[in-house]
Design a protein around this motif. Structure first.
Motif, PDB file in Angstrom:
ATOM      1  N   MET A 237       0.827  -1.207   0.000  1.00  0.00           N
ATOM      2  CA  MET A 237       0.000   0.000   0.000  1.00  0.00           C
ATOM      3  C   MET A 237       0.864   1.262   0.000  1.00  0.00           C
ATOM      4  O   MET A 237       0.567   2.224  -0.718  1.00  0.00           O
ATOM      5  CB  MET A 237      -0.939   0.008   1.205  1.00  0.00           C
ATOM      6  N   LEU A 238       1.945   1.247   0.801  1.00  0.00           N
ATOM      7  CA  LEU A 238       2.837   2.409   0.828  1.00  0.00           C
ATOM      8  C   LEU A 238       3.628   2.497  -0.472  1.00  0.00           C
ATOM      9  O   LEU A 238       3.878   3.598  -0.974  1.00  0.00           O
ATOM     10  CB  LEU A 238       3.770   2.323   2.032  1.00  0.00           C
ATOM     11  N   GLN A 239       4.019   1.367  -1.035  1.00  0.00           N
ATOM     12  CA  GLN A 239       4.699   1.376  -2.333  1.00  0.00           C
ATOM     13  C   GLN A 239       3.803   2.001  -3.397  1.00  0.00           C
ATOM     14  O   GLN A 239       4.251   2.824  -4.208  1.00  0.00           O
ATOM     15  CB  GLN A 239       5.053  -0.054  -2.742  1.00  0.00           C
ATOM     16  N   ARG A 240       2.533   1.636  -3.375  1.00  0.00           N
ATOM     17  CA  ARG A 240       1.602   2.181  -4.362  1.00  0.00           C
ATOM     18  C   ARG A 240       1.380   3.667  -4.129  1.00  0.00           C
ATOM     19  O   ARG A 240       1.360   4.468  -5.080  1.00  0.00           O
ATOM     20  CB  ARG A 240       0.276   1.419  -4.294  1.00  0.00           C
ATOM     21  N   LEU A 241       1.223   4.051  -2.869  1.00  0.00           N
ATOM     22  CA  LEU A 241       0.996   5.455  -2.526  1.00  0.00           C
ATOM     23  C   LEU A 241       2.163   6.324  -2.976  1.00  0.00           C
ATOM     24  O   LEU A 241       1.982   7.458  -3.423  1.00  0.00           O
ATOM     25  CB  LEU A 241       0.790   5.571  -1.011  1.00  0.00           C
ATOM     26  N   THR A 242       3.398   5.779  -2.871  1.00  0.00           N
ATOM     27  CA  THR A 242       4.602   6.550  -3.184  1.00  0.00           C
ATOM     28  C   THR A 242       5.148   6.258  -4.583  1.00  0.00           C
ATOM     29  O   THR A 242       6.271   6.654  -4.904  1.00  0.00           O
ATOM     30  CB  THR A 242       5.710   6.276  -2.152  1.00  0.00           C
ATOM     31  N   ASN A 243       4.360   5.568  -5.410  1.00  0.00           N
ATOM     32  CA  ASN A 243       4.766   5.327  -6.798  1.00  0.00           C
ATOM     33  C   ASN A 243       6.125   4.619  -6.879  1.00  0.00           C
ATOM     34  O   ASN A 243       6.949   4.907  -7.736  1.00  0.00           O
ATOM     35  CB  ASN A 243       4.813   6.661  -7.563  1.00  0.00           C
ATOM     36  N   LEU A 283       0.862   9.891  -4.555  1.00  0.00           N
ATOM     37  CA  LEU A 283       1.248  11.218  -4.093  1.00  0.00           C
ATOM     38  C   LEU A 283       1.870  12.003  -5.249  1.00  0.00           C
ATOM     39  O   LEU A 283       2.784  11.506  -5.928  1.00  0.00           O
ATOM     40  CB  LEU A 283       2.265  11.100  -2.954  1.00  0.00           C
ATOM     41  N   PRO A 284       1.404  13.228  -5.485  1.00  0.00           N
ATOM     42  CA  PRO A 284       1.895  13.999  -6.648  1.00  0.00           C
ATOM     43  C   PRO A 284       3.410  14.183  -6.663  1.00  0.00           C
ATOM     44  O   PRO A 284       4.029  14.159  -7.727  1.00  0.00           O
ATOM     45  CB  PRO A 284       1.173  15.340  -6.505  1.00  0.00           C
ATOM     46  N   GLN A 285       4.021  14.357  -5.482  1.00  0.00           N
ATOM     47  CA  GLN A 285       5.459  14.620  -5.448  1.00  0.00           C
ATOM     48  C   GLN A 285       6.301  13.402  -5.814  1.00  0.00           C
ATOM     49  O   GLN A 285       7.520  13.513  -5.966  1.00  0.00           O
ATOM     50  CB  GLN A 285       5.886  15.162  -4.080  1.00  0.00           C
ATOM     51  N   THR A 286       5.656  12.231  -5.941  1.00  0.00           N
ATOM     52  CA  THR A 286       6.401  11.031  -6.335  1.00  0.00           C
ATOM     53  C   THR A 286       6.286  10.752  -7.836  1.00  0.00           C
ATOM     54  O   THR A 286       6.818   9.748  -8.319  1.00  0.00           O
ATOM     55  CB  THR A 286       5.907   9.804  -5.559  1.00  0.00           C
ATOM     56  N   ILE A 287       5.605  11.632  -8.562  1.00  0.00           N
ATOM     57  CA  ILE A 287       5.416  11.463 -10.008  1.00  0.00           C
ATOM     58  C   ILE A 287       6.352  12.417 -10.741  1.00  0.00           C
ATOM     59  O   ILE A 287       6.458  13.599 -10.397  1.00  0.00           O
ATOM     60  CB  ILE A 287       3.955  11.758 -10.401  1.00  0.00           C
ATOM     61  N   ALA A 290      10.745  10.877 -15.097  1.00  0.00           N
ATOM     62  CA  ALA A 290      11.515   9.643 -14.945  1.00  0.00           C
ATOM     63  C   ALA A 290      10.747   8.562 -14.201  1.00  0.00           C
ATOM     64  O   ALA A 290      11.075   7.378 -14.306  1.00  0.00           O
ATOM     65  CB  ALA A 290      12.817   9.943 -14.207  1.00  0.00           C
ATOM     66  N   ASN A 291       9.724   8.971 -13.457  1.00  0.00           N
ATOM     67  CA  ASN A 291       8.931   8.021 -12.662  1.00  0.00           C
ATOM     68  C   ASN A 291       7.450   8.332 -12.850  1.00  0.00           C
ATOM     69  O   ASN A 291       6.790   8.853 -11.961  1.00  0.00           O
ATOM     70  CB  ASN A 291       9.323   8.125 -11.183  1.00  0.00           C
ATOM     71  N   PRO A 292       6.902   8.029 -14.050  1.00  0.00           N
ATOM     72  CA  PRO A 292       5.499   8.342 -14.309  1.00  0.00           C
ATOM     73  C   PRO A 292       4.564   7.557 -13.389  1.00  0.00           C
ATOM     74  O   PRO A 292       4.954   6.539 -12.815  1.00  0.00           O
ATOM     75  CB  PRO A 292       5.311   7.928 -15.776  1.00  0.00           C
ATOM     76  N   ASN A 293       3.363   8.049 -13.260  1.00  0.00           N
ATOM     77  CA  ASN A 293       2.385   7.458 -12.347  1.00  0.00           C
ATOM     78  C   ASN A 293       2.027   6.035 -12.781  1.00  0.00           C
ATOM     79  O   ASN A 293       1.429   5.817 -13.830  1.00  0.00           O
ATOM     80  CB  ASN A 293       1.133   8.333 -12.302  1.00  0.00           C
ATOM     81  N   ARG A 294       2.395   5.077 -11.950  1.00  0.00           N
ATOM     82  CA  ARG A 294       2.090   3.680 -12.239  1.00  0.00           C
ATOM     83  C   ARG A 294       0.630   3.329 -11.948  1.00  0.00           C
ATOM     84  O   ARG A 294       0.138   2.308 -12.423  1.00  0.00           O
ATOM     85  CB  ARG A 294       2.978   2.756 -11.399  1.00  0.00           C
TER      86      ARG A 294
END
Length: 317
Positions: A237-243, A283-287, A290-294
């Motif tokens: 869940m945290l992995q998904r939240l933080t992309n 979370l927007p700041q994790t997008i 180089a790391n698009p929203n998964r």
């Protein structure tokens, strides 16, 4: 299977969180980003409470099999009470895990809005001291988890209290795990390679050899915390939240050498979950470019948990 090199996970002290919150957050976040795991000493759970909990855990699993099975509710997906040996299977595995376990959840007041998805606890008649010990331990894990989530929030550039409403009345579970003695030629491993479902997992009992994480190079690495320290890992869940900025690392519990397989192994993971209605939204700041929203489509914590419980065999389709 115990010749894996040791993972160089640094040992942190939760006492440092109070003295220098920013430095502790950076150290914890850095360990998570590299390993998906952290080792945390001075976590605030009293040693004497932990010792009482180990004694109650052993007494519980020493009960006759038919007595333990009287607390098994297959329709409940293993959320509360007892789950027998060889019931759970890691996602994608071919052999069931060599373990039995007991789940303690959060007690909710009558008529609570989450009562339909967070069932009441099942308490055994024996051992007599079981309920008060694990009500106290659940609360202590909750407190330690809140402090760790506050540090994670700082590391992510969020308000330190960002997770507070997310985990208030969260569907967290304290699992009492028993890996019984096994024959030297036992098929499978005590717990197959898997990732955890929740936000973070707080684990006591990892001093006994066997816990391993999968390194980024594909090599299994042994986790060897100092005595009394807690192992903490990122859940899906945290992995998904933080992309995937904070990765949920694959881990397993391997069998001991043949001469040690006649001994039991016990551990106590606390799976820290958000409330069922918490929306897991990247979370927007994790997008970034180089790391698009998964995960462009958000999902509630309850729906995500249900999907995963089906995958590991605790809930039937």
């Amino acid at each position: 299977m115990l010749d894996s090199p040791a993972a160089q996970v640094p040992a942190l002290s939760l006492q440092d969180e109070a003295a220098d919150p920013a430095a502790f957050a950076a150290a914890l976040g850095g360990s998570f980003e590299r390993f998906g795991f952290a080792v945390v000493a001075d976590h605030g759970i009293p040693d004497e409470l932990i010792e009482r909990a180990w004694a109650e855990t052993k007494a519980l699993f020493d009960l006759p099999d038919d007595e333990k099975r009287s607390y098994y509710t297959p329709a409940g997906g293993g959320q509360r009470g007892y789950t027998p040996f060889k019931t759970e299977i890691a996602k994608g595995a071919s052999a069931v895990d060599l373990k039995e376990f007991w789940h303690v959840g959060r007690d909710l007041p009558a008529g609570h809005k989450f009562s339909d998805v967070m069932p009441p606890n099942i308490w055994p008649t024996r051992p007599e001291g079981f309920r008060p010990v694990f009500e106290e331990l659940f609360a202590a894990f909750d407190k330690a988890g809140d402090r760790l989530l506050s540090a994670i929030a700082r590391h992510l550039g969020l308000d330190p209290h960002w997770f507070d409403p997310a985990v208030k009345d969260g569907n967290s579970i304290l699992r009492l795990l028993h890996y019984p003695p096994i024959p030297a030629d036992a098929e499978g491993v005590r717990a197959g390679a898997h990732e955890d479902i929740n936000l973070i997992t707080l684990l006591l009992g990892a001093e006994e050899a066997g816990l391993e994480l999968l390194g980024s190079d594909g090599q299994w690495l042994a986790i060897k915390p100092p005595a009394g320290a807690m192992v903490v890992n990122v859940g899906d869940m945290l992995q998904r939240l933080t992309n995937h900025v904070l990765p949920s690392t694959t881990h397993r519990v391997v069998n001991p050498p043949p001469e040690r397989r006649g001994h039991s192994r016990y551990s106590m993971p606390f799976f820290l979950h958000p409330a069922p209605d918490f929306l897991i939204e990247t979370l927007p700041q994790t997008i970034s470019a180089a790391n698009p929203n998964r995960y462009p489509a958000p999902i509630t914590a309850h729906d995500y948990l249900h999907e995963r419980l089906v995958e590991i065999g605790l809930v039937k389709k």
